[in-house]
Design a protein around this motif. Structure first.
Motif, short mmCIF file in Angstrom:
data_model
loop_
_atom_site.label_atom_id
_atom_site.label_comp_id
_atom_site.label_asym_id
_atom_site.label_seq_id
_atom_site.Cartn_x
_atom_site.Cartn_y
_atom_site.Cartn_z
N ASP A 3 39.78 31.19 40.49
CA ASP A 3 38.72 30.31 40.02
C ASP A 3 37.71 30.05 41.12
O ASP A 3 38.06 29.95 42.29
CB ASP A 3 39.31 28.96 39.59
CG ASP A 3 40.06 29.10 38.28
OD1 ASP A 3 39.87 30.12 37.60
OD2 ASP A 3 40.85 28.18 37.97
N LEU A 4 36.45 29.93 40.72
CA LEU A 4 35.40 29.57 41.68
C LEU A 4 35.20 28.06 41.60
O LEU A 4 34.43 27.58 40.78
CB LEU A 4 34.09 30.27 41.32
CG LEU A 4 33.95 31.73 41.69
CD1 LEU A 4 32.67 32.28 41.11
CD2 LEU A 4 33.98 31.91 43.20
N TYR A 28 28.87 25.44 39.07
CA TYR A 28 30.23 25.48 39.62
C TYR A 28 30.69 24.05 39.89
O TYR A 28 29.86 23.17 40.14
CB TYR A 28 30.25 26.32 40.91
CG TYR A 28 29.72 27.71 40.68
CD1 TYR A 28 30.50 28.65 40.01
CD2 TYR A 28 28.43 28.08 41.08
CE1 TYR A 28 30.01 29.93 39.74
CE2 TYR A 28 27.93 29.35 40.81
CZ TYR A 28 28.72 30.26 40.14
OH TYR A 28 28.24 31.52 39.86
N ARG A 191 25.03 35.50 40.25
CA ARG A 191 26.20 35.11 39.43
C ARG A 191 27.07 36.32 39.09
O ARG A 191 28.28 36.20 39.00
CB ARG A 191 25.72 34.38 38.17
CG ARG A 191 25.08 33.04 38.54
CD ARG A 191 24.97 32.12 37.38
NE ARG A 191 26.30 31.68 36.95
CZ ARG A 191 26.52 30.61 36.19
NH1 ARG A 191 25.51 29.87 35.80
NH2 ARG A 191 27.74 30.27 35.83
N GLU A 195 30.92 36.28 39.94
CA GLU A 195 31.79 36.11 38.77
C GLU A 195 32.28 37.40 38.12
O GLU A 195 33.21 37.36 37.32
CB GLU A 195 31.03 35.29 37.71
CG GLU A 195 30.66 33.90 38.18
CD GLU A 195 29.67 33.21 37.23
OE1 GLU A 195 29.69 33.51 36.02
OE2 GLU A 195 28.87 32.39 37.71
N HIS A 196 31.66 38.54 38.41
CA HIS A 196 32.09 39.78 37.74
C HIS A 196 33.56 40.04 38.06
O HIS A 196 33.96 40.05 39.22
CB HIS A 196 31.23 40.96 38.19
CG HIS A 196 31.41 42.16 37.33
ND1 HIS A 196 32.55 42.94 37.36
CD2 HIS A 196 30.60 42.71 36.40
CE1 HIS A 196 32.43 43.92 36.47
NE2 HIS A 196 31.26 43.81 35.88
#
Ligand SMILES: NC(=O)c1ccc[n+]([C@@H]2O[C@H](COP(=O)([O-])OP(=O)(O)OC[C@H]3O[C@@H](n4cnc5c(N)ncnc54)[C@H](O)[C@@H]3O)[C@@H](O)[C@H]2O)c1
Length: 273
Positions: A3-4, A28, A191, A195-196
């Motif tokens: 998780d970020l 975030y 992003r 996030e990829h």
């Protein structure tokens, strides 16, 4: 991927950092801002930690608990070697090494078109073409990309290097019609980098959907990038500004513009360059 929770922006007091602070607000759970200078307009609900990138002790402390980094901090144009070395070579190494030590999942690195600035404007290139830096600054960006590849391949960090053209509300001259990126398109690329799900190491061009573009951005499109903006929508204003510019035979020939003509002592450029 993990998780970020905490995303760090270095260079948060700068031009791009100032925009991202607003555009990424709420994206975030925790957005941590850093720079060696406190942003003049820091809001009460923003979290800021001052850090000098060339000081590893400060950078290690900064990275503690950080899941993803948007690394913008450093010297953003040509300068003497001592400045580039401390900010962009030592500082960039500290950043990646501290990310590794902390177990940070992702680093998005703000690279630059100046890593390839000595390609002439009539060439169309991809990210696999060899680097042709137009400045000590451009060399430092090629170094940062190499560091990113090393930390990704060796230590499993996920890294996206974005070779940014020029970030602005609109393209301001002829060269910028080819290399402009809108702030929201840059956010989209950042992003993707954070996030990829399958990212290991990629280099993409930080440009909007520009009809006069010089760069094949297939790697970005493959990752899902769909730019919302087009430089050509601002053509008339950019060409009017271009008409007011003094010609620069060297800078106007190469993709890097006036970074190429600065200190230039080579033979006059020709079609074969
Ligand atoms: N603006 C563009 O169009 C563009 C184009 C290509 C690449 N980039 C890259 O994007 C990043 C951000 O660009 P920008 O236009 O916002 O630049 P900027 O100069 O406005 O911001 C850079 C920030 O880094 C900070 N900084 C410099 N040296 C530091 C150090 N040693 N330790 C800690 N902080 C330090 C500065 O205080 C500044 O706030 C840079 O890495 C730049 O090379 C920008």
């Amino acid at each position: 991927m993990a998780d970020l929770n905490t995303v760090l922006i270095t260079g948060a007091a700068g031009g791009i950092g100032g925009r991202l602070r607003k555009l990424l607000k709420g994206a975030y759970p925790r957005l941590l801002l850093s720079d060696r200078e406190r942003p003049a307009d820091l809001a009460d609900d923003e979290e800021f930690i001052a850090a000098e990138l060339s000081d590893m002790t400060q950078v290690e402390a900064l990275l503690r608990g950080v899941d993803g980094v948007i690394h913008l901090g450093g010297r953003a144009f040509e300068d003497e070697w001592a400045v580039i070395h401390q900010a962009n070579i030592v500082g960039c190494h500290n950043l990646f090494e501290a990310a590794r030590l902390n177990g940070t999942a992702r680093v998005v690195f703000a690279s630059s078109n100046h890593a390839i600035g000595f390609y002439p404007r009539h060439r169309r290139i991809g990210v696999d073409h060899k680097v042709r830096p137009d400045s000590r600054y451009g060399v430092s960006k090629a170094f940062g990309e190499a560091l990113g590849a090393f930390y990704a391949e060796k230590y499993g960090l996920g890294v996206l290097a974005i070779r940014i053209g020029n970030v602005d509300d609109h393209p301001v001259d002829l060269r910028r019609l080819s290399i402009w990126i809108s702030p929201r398109d840059l956010v989209q690329l950042i992003r993707i980098g954070l996030e990829h799900p399958d990212l290991r190491y990629e280099v993409v061009w930080g440009v909007s959907d520009n009809a006069r573009g010089w760069w094949d951005n297939e790697p970005a499109y493959r990752l899902g990038y769909r730019p919302a903006d087009r430089a050509e929508d601002h053509r008339e204003r950019a060409l009017a500004a271009e008409a007011e510019r003094q010609p620069d035979p060297v800078g106007d020939h190469f993709q890097g513009g006036d970074a190429c003509s600065l200190e230039f002592a080579g033979p006059p450029p020709g079609d074969g360059d």
